[in-house]
Design an enzyme around this catalytic site. Structure first.
Site, short mmCIF file in Angstrom:
data_model
loop_
_atom_site.label_atom_id
_atom_site.label_comp_id
_atom_site.label_asym_id
_atom_site.label_seq_id
_atom_site.Cartn_x
_atom_site.Cartn_y
_atom_site.Cartn_z
N ASP A 194 0.88 -1.17 0.00
CA ASP A 194 0.00 0.00 0.00
C ASP A 194 0.92 1.22 0.00
OD1 ASP A 194 -1.65 2.15 0.55
OD2 ASP A 194 -2.96 1.03 1.89
N HIS A 195 1.04 1.87 -1.16
CA HIS A 195 2.06 2.90 -1.27
C HIS A 195 1.82 4.08 -0.34
CE1 HIS A 195 -0.92 4.51 -4.18
NE2 HIS A 195 -0.43 5.68 -3.83
N HIS A 258 -6.03 2.45 1.34
CA HIS A 258 -5.23 3.60 1.76
C HIS A 258 -5.79 4.30 3.00
CE1 HIS A 258 -3.27 2.86 -1.93
NE2 HIS A 258 -4.02 3.59 -2.70
#
Length: 510
Positions: A194-195, A258
């Site tokens: 999950d950037h 996110h």
């Protein structure tokens, strides 16, 4: 007395040399994010020596053509610019492997090539497999990696897999994908990326809370009135994205992963240590404590969905959501969602958490704002203008990473007048350099075997369990909540404002 936080920081593993195999290597993610991230690590001297990169994809390309395409994009997007000498050294370690994702022979020939690379490198056989393909191919890639024996860890070496989002489309598909992954790789070798968790300010949340005595004693329902998490995007469905987005929507595309991850970092209890499972144990507890909106009535009361209609952004006219390229003219997919959440634990009893995410809003920004309760106004209520609101701590995730604190001060002059002021911290100005890109940190952590910033299996499933109730109310009930509308370039539908107004609150103006 020993400090477990300090001990873990000292003993954190360093990244090790490995071969990075990227499945879906001709795609946008590889060109715009993964290769520039690895290049910037090389520029900063943080990429372990001996790292080799193999692009695995279906298109017929030579190594040279593949490298030229990567260079063209890197020149445009690299955080540190493009240095020809560094690139020349870096790109020499990149090669291309052509195969269909469903062709076992392609994986066997990949295994042979990886063995050759290991011999060239001196026998160090660490492998990092990055699945950056379309989700339709996840099962095939994982199954064939196992059949080709590429998932096996040899003596003194490791084999790990990074899986990109979307990790499923609901609880059932996420559980299925988890089963497929865990048949191929052990959980300790699985990195669900999950950037957002690789962004510097998201990483700093635990430090902000637990390393500063002025915040943690106040981090509870006695002092905090509300918490807001906003993800605002000014873009719409450019670049043909409408085809994907109209099957996903704001709730599944952004909130499930996110924004619920950010929520868990804000609301979690102090972990026993900074090990991966120590941190993720506490994040899972937050997700398990979310009050479930498990009926259409509860969803209608606590969730607002919307689509934008034609408007303008920065003086430029933009179409409505249903008029966008590759979007169904009768679509019932939300391009905006606002939620009121309750976390049923002692610390957060009575504190609402608000999340909103929308396309075609006025600006691109992601932030968390913690709104403290107002001080008693008995001293200043008689002043002209009275008091000026509560203290607000704002944690900016993007684009201008930093932290600010809103407080009240006396306006200079002979009269006693109060004005809000802001103490502001910017990463770039305070530390003299910009923050690294999220993928840089996450790739380095995967090479080091540190899964702290990656989602664990139960995290993913708990998040989907919460989201599925809302999806069912929208799409499977006889009386679904309405789809609201708002003008592109505005801050969302009136119904989202009313959601907060019912609690005596209002969205923070970005």
């Amino acid at each position: 007395m020993t400090n477990p936080f300090r001990e873990h920081l000292v003993s954190r593993n360093s990244a090790e040399p490995c071969t990075v195999v990227i499945f879906g290597a001709t795609g946008d993610l590889t060109h715009r994010k993964l290769i520039p991230a690895l290049y910037n690590l090389a520029v900063d001297g943080e990429l372990p020596p001996g790292v080799r990169i193999v692009g695995f994809a279906r298109r017929d390309k030579s190594d040279q053509v593949f490298r030229e395409g990567l260079e063209e994009v890197n020149r445009k997007v690299s955080r540190s610019g493009h240095d020809d000498a560094i690139w020349s050294s870096f790109v020499g370690n990149i090669e291309y492997h052509r195969s269909e994702f469903g062709d076992l022979d392609g994986y066997k020939s990949l295994a042979d090539r990886l063995d050759e690379i290991d011999r060239e490198r001196g026998g160090k056989g660490n492998r990092l497999f990055y699945i950056a393909s379309a989700p339709d191919f996840f099962d095939d890639i994982l199954d064939y990696l196992k059949q080709a024996g590429l998932n096996a860890c040899r003596d003194g070496c490791w084999s790990r897999v990074i899986v990109e989002k979307p990790f499923g489309t609901d609880l059932a598909t996420a559980q299925h994908l988890n089963e497929v992954v865990n048949r191929t790789f052990e959980e300790k070798d699985t990195y669900r990326i999950d950037h957002y968790l690789g962004k510097e300010t998201a990483q700093n949340l635990m430090v902000l809370r637990f390393a500063n005595a002025i915040f943690e004693p106040l981090w509870n329902s006695r002092y905090i009135e509300q918490v807001q998490i906003t993800c605002s995007e000014n873009l719409g469905m450019e670049g043909g994205r409408g085809g994907y987005y109209d099957t996903a929507g704001a709730l599944r595309d952004m909130v499930q992963n996110h924004l619920l991850q950010l929520l868990s970092l804000v609301a979690m209890e102090p972990p026993t240590d900074l090990s991966a499972d120590g941190v993720r144990d506490e994040k899972v507890k937050v997700l398990r404590s979310l009050r479930q909106w498990d009926t259409p009535e509860k969803v209608a009361e606590n969730v607002v969905r919307g689509q934008y209609v034609a408007g303008s952004i920065d003086g430029r006219g933009v179409p409505g959501y249903r008029e966008e390229d590759r979007v169904d003219p009768e679509s019932m997919t939300e391009a905006y969602v606002a939620l009121r959440l309750r976390i049923d634990v002692w610390r957060w009893s009575g504190v609402p958490f608000y999340i909103r995410m929308g396309k075609r809003l006025p600006k691109k920004a992601t932030e968390i704002s913690v709104h403290f309760k107002e001080a008693p106004d008995v001293l200043f209520s008689a002043l002209p203008g009275g008091t000026t609101g509560s203290n607000v701590l704002v944690i900016r995730i993007q684009p201008d990473e930093g932290i600010s604190l809103r407080m009240v001060s006396k306006l200079p002059g002979t009269n006693l007048r109060l004005e809000p002021v802001k103490m502001d911290f910017h990463y770039s100005t305070s530390f003299g350099k910009g923050s690294p890109e999220a993928y840089e940190r996450l790739l380095l952590d995967a090479m080091a075997g540190d899964a702290t910033l990656f989602a664990r299996r139960d995290e993913v499933e708990e998040a989907w369990r919460f989201i599925d109730h809302i999806q069912r109310a929208w799409h499977a009930s006889d009386n679904p909540p309405p789809m609201t509308e708002f003008v592109a370039g505005s801050w969302g539908p009136k119904e989202a404002d009313d959601l907060l107004k019912a609690d005596g609150h209002a969205w923070r103006r970005l």
